[in-house]
Design an enzyme around this catalytic site. Structure first.
Site, PDB file in Angstrom:
ATOM      1  N   SER A 280       0.760  -1.180  -0.149  1.00  0.00           N
ATOM      2  CA  SER A 280      -0.076  -0.039  -0.031  1.00  0.00           C
ATOM      3  C   SER A 280       0.915   1.364   0.075  1.00  0.00           C
ATOM      4  O   SER A 280       0.441   2.298  -0.772  1.00  0.00           O
ATOM      5  CB  SER A 280      -0.921   0.025   1.306  1.00  0.00           C
ATOM      6  OG  SER A 280      -0.364  -0.290   2.325  1.00  0.00           O
ATOM      7  N   HIS A 310      -1.797  -8.625   2.112  1.00  0.00           N
ATOM      8  CA  HIS A 310      -1.405  -7.480   3.216  1.00  0.00           C
ATOM      9  C   HIS A 310      -2.515  -7.199   3.914  1.00  0.00           C
ATOM     10  O   HIS A 310      -2.722  -7.980   5.040  1.00  0.00           O
ATOM     11  CB  HIS A 310      -1.427  -6.379   1.636  1.00  0.00           C
ATOM     12  CG  HIS A 310      -0.852  -5.064   2.286  1.00  0.00           C
ATOM     13  ND1 HIS A 310      -0.077  -4.916   3.440  1.00  0.00           N
ATOM     14  CD2 HIS A 310      -0.785  -3.915   1.710  1.00  0.00           C
ATOM     15  CE1 HIS A 310       0.359  -3.862   3.563  1.00  0.00           C
ATOM     16  NE2 HIS A 310      -0.110  -3.108   2.700  1.00  0.00           N
ATOM     17  N   HIS A 357       6.678 -12.576   8.967  1.00  0.00           N
ATOM     18  CA  HIS A 357       6.751 -11.221   8.265  1.00  0.00           C
ATOM     19  C   HIS A 357       7.994 -11.069   7.331  1.00  0.00           C
ATOM     20  O   HIS A 357       8.764 -11.841   7.488  1.00  0.00           O
ATOM     21  CB  HIS A 357       6.627 -10.107   9.485  1.00  0.00           C
ATOM     22  CG  HIS A 357       6.592  -8.929   9.007  1.00  0.00           C
ATOM     23  ND1 HIS A 357       7.760  -8.219   8.352  1.00  0.00           N
ATOM     24  CD2 HIS A 357       5.544  -7.887   8.916  1.00  0.00           C
ATOM     25  CE1 HIS A 357       7.250  -6.743   8.005  1.00  0.00           C
ATOM     26  NE2 HIS A 357       6.185  -6.895   8.413  1.00  0.00           N
ATOM     27  N   ARG A 366       3.723  -4.122  17.156  1.00  0.00           N
ATOM     28  CA  ARG A 366       2.363  -3.587  16.951  1.00  0.00           C
ATOM     29  C   ARG A 366       1.258  -4.877  17.594  1.00  0.00           C
ATOM     30  O   ARG A 366       0.298  -4.480  17.941  1.00  0.00           O
ATOM     31  CB  ARG A 366       1.949  -3.489  15.461  1.00  0.00           C
ATOM     32  CG  ARG A 366       2.772  -2.378  14.833  1.00  0.00           C
ATOM     33  CD  ARG A 366       2.510  -2.170  13.286  1.00  0.00           C
ATOM     34  NE  ARG A 366       3.032  -3.262  12.828  1.00  0.00           N
ATOM     35  CZ  ARG A 366       2.744  -3.845  11.476  1.00  0.00           C
ATOM     36  NH1 ARG A 366       2.047  -3.024  10.769  1.00  0.00           N
ATOM     37  NH2 ARG A 366       3.189  -4.800  10.746  1.00  0.00           N
ATOM     38  N   ASP A 412      -1.307  -8.367  12.301  1.00  0.00           N
ATOM     39  CA  ASP A 412      -2.640  -8.997  12.003  1.00  0.00           C
ATOM     40  C   ASP A 412      -3.116 -10.358  12.870  1.00  0.00           C
ATOM     41  O   ASP A 412      -4.293 -10.628  13.028  1.00  0.00           O
ATOM     42  CB  ASP A 412      -2.689  -9.494  10.434  1.00  0.00           C
ATOM     43  CG  ASP A 412      -2.404  -8.735   9.646  1.00  0.00           C
ATOM     44  OD1 ASP A 412      -3.172  -7.456   9.853  1.00  0.00           O
ATOM     45  OD2 ASP A 412      -1.522  -8.564   8.680  1.00  0.00           O
TER      46      ASP A 412
END
Length: 476
Positions: A280, A310, A357, A366, A412
């Protein structure tokens, strides 16, 4: 520049008066004036920083321009260009072992340093945006100024509202999101100014205006999509007295849940930027390099974010966990049972979503801050307990399997469980929230792309036959 600023303030004042006819906030000009009287605005500060940064970049290129950033291998070319150092991204840098840093600051440092809302503890994304744009930690007053300005810019044109209202509820929310952002291009200050032949030195100013307008409108777009697809289609007005995240929660129908509002503040902050190489971010930057305006550039980035590898991954994670819970049946499941289920997933040829990742080689910071939020606000939630068990089990299984370089969870692996706890259970909508957040990072960089005069991006490509020929003589 002064005339453009004045013109924009009058335009925004009119927009606010149409949106809030009974509001005590007389005009955006008054808002700007109130905050400008005690501290420089974000645009004023940016105007001061740009010449300094331009000089710094010029000096770096003069001194280091011929230096190599590293070798590019054939495997890198075939492997999605992973690891190739080939672009500049000012807002954040991702370290494989340390994780993300926003302008040099870790997530825990941002949580500590960035202003929070009154009565809250999580950082306001308005503050992170200021940090991403300037490299400086803003004051609470400066952040309030951004909140007020974004609320004043939030109105979306009636034709965009009608466009969204006419979308079938079966059209994926991300498709609707991208469609609305593309349609907003009709309002682009940069596109109009470029057609009039403005100087390159002014590009950044119009891109700034477009970016501020677009970011301000994202909650309104997201809220309208959510209400149309999942609720009754009725949308409340933006409240000029609320911060950005509180307004988003309000538009979605969760504004009365204090902890959900706090979650939105954390969520929008940590999902905003992850250096420039992700799909993105890179797509927005790439399309912007053609001097496409921020609306067209960000819409392209949203289409990349919608991919299952993504931004769509967060809903894939929750679906997998929900399927596991339903298959295992019991309210509480032993670690051994979960371990067996994880192995069965891997042996069937599937991956464990939310783990691994492309860059990171440790637990995603995160993920960690979301885990801390859950431990504080929802420690007994059954789905969170499953997430915690997976956190203790999956890395060991993946390490034993030996097919992954990073067995640790990424962002995620956690976000969907937090959202469903507060009642936002519509998984197809999760990536829209990711898109609202990602706008902060990619648009702050797009401003700098134009300020620094970054050129049209055009890397060299090779065919397989050309690669074979390149090395044929070296092997003989």
């Amino acid at each position: 520049m002064a005339s453009l600023r004045t013109q924009r303030m009058y335009q925004l004042a009119g927009a606010l008066s149409r949106q809030q006819p009974t509001s005590s906030l007389a005009s955006v000009w008054a808002v700007s004036k109130r905050f400008k009287s005690t501290a420089p605005s974000l645009k004023d500060r940016l105007s001061e920083l740009i010449p300094e940064k331009q000089a710094e970049v010029k000096a770096v290129r003069k001194e280091l321009g011929s230096e190599s950033l590293g070798a590019v291998t054939v495997d890198m070319a075939y492997g999605g260009m992973r690891g190739i150092k080939g672009m500049v991204w000012e807002g954040s840098v991702l370290d494989a072992d340390e994780g993300i840093r926003f302008r040099g600051k870790t997530i825990p440092e941002c949580q500590k340093l960035l202003p929070s809302a009154e009565g809250g503890s999580e950082p306001l994304p308005e503050g992170l945006f200021w940090l991403l744009v300037t490299g400086e930690v803003p004051t609470a007053e400066q952040v309030k100024g951004i909140s007020a300005e974004w609320a004043a810019r939030a109105t979306i044109p009636s034709f965009v509202e009608e466009l969204l209202d006419r979308c079938p509820s079966t059209l994926h929310p991300m498709s609707q999101f991208s469609l609305a952002v593309t349609a907003l291009q009709h309002e682009s200050s940069f596109a109009k100014a470029y057609q009039q032949g403005i100087s390159k030195n002014q590009y950044w100013e119009y891109v700034y205006e477009d970016s501020m307008d677009l970011i301000a409108k994202l909650p309104n777009i997201a809220g309208r999509i959510y209400r149309n697809v999942y609720k009754d289609g009725k949308l409340p007005a933006i409240d000029p007295n609320l911060d950005y995240s509180a307004n988003l929660a309000h538009l979605l129908g969760f504004g009365d849940k204090k902890d959900f509002v706090e979650l939105m503040r954390l969520y929008l902050t940590i999902h905003s930027d992850h250096e420039g190489g992700n799909v993105s971010a890179h797509t927005t930057h790439l399309v912007g390099s053609a001097l496409s305006d921020p609306y067209l550039s960000f819409a392209a980035g949203l289409n990349g974010l919608a991919g299952p590898l993504h931004g769509l991954a967060n809903q894939e994670v929750l679906r997998w966990i929900t399927k596991m819970r339903d298959n295992l049946g019991a309210a509480e499941v032993s670690d051994e049972t979960i371990k067996d289920y994880v192995w069965s997933t891997l042996k069937s040829g599937q991956v464990i979503p939310g783990y691994g990742h492309a860059v990171l080689r440790k637990t995603d910071p995160r993920y960690s801050c979301q885990r801390e939020f859950a431990l504080k606000h929802l420690p007994t939630d059954p789905m969170f307990k499953l997430v915690s068990q997976l956190y203790n089990i999956v890395p060991g299984v993946l390490t034993e399997q030996g097919k992954t370089k990073n067995p640790w969870p990424n962002v995620d692996a956690h976000s969907g469980v937090l959202l469903q706890h507060y009642g936002l259970v519509e998984q197809d909508f999760y990536t829209v929230l990711f898109g609202v957040s990602r706008g902060l990072g990619v648009l702050s960089q797009l401003i700098w792309d134009r300020a620094l005069g970054m050129p049209l991006e055009r890397p060299k490509s090779l065919s397989t036959e050309a690669i074979k020929k390149m090395f044929a003589n070296k092997k003989n």
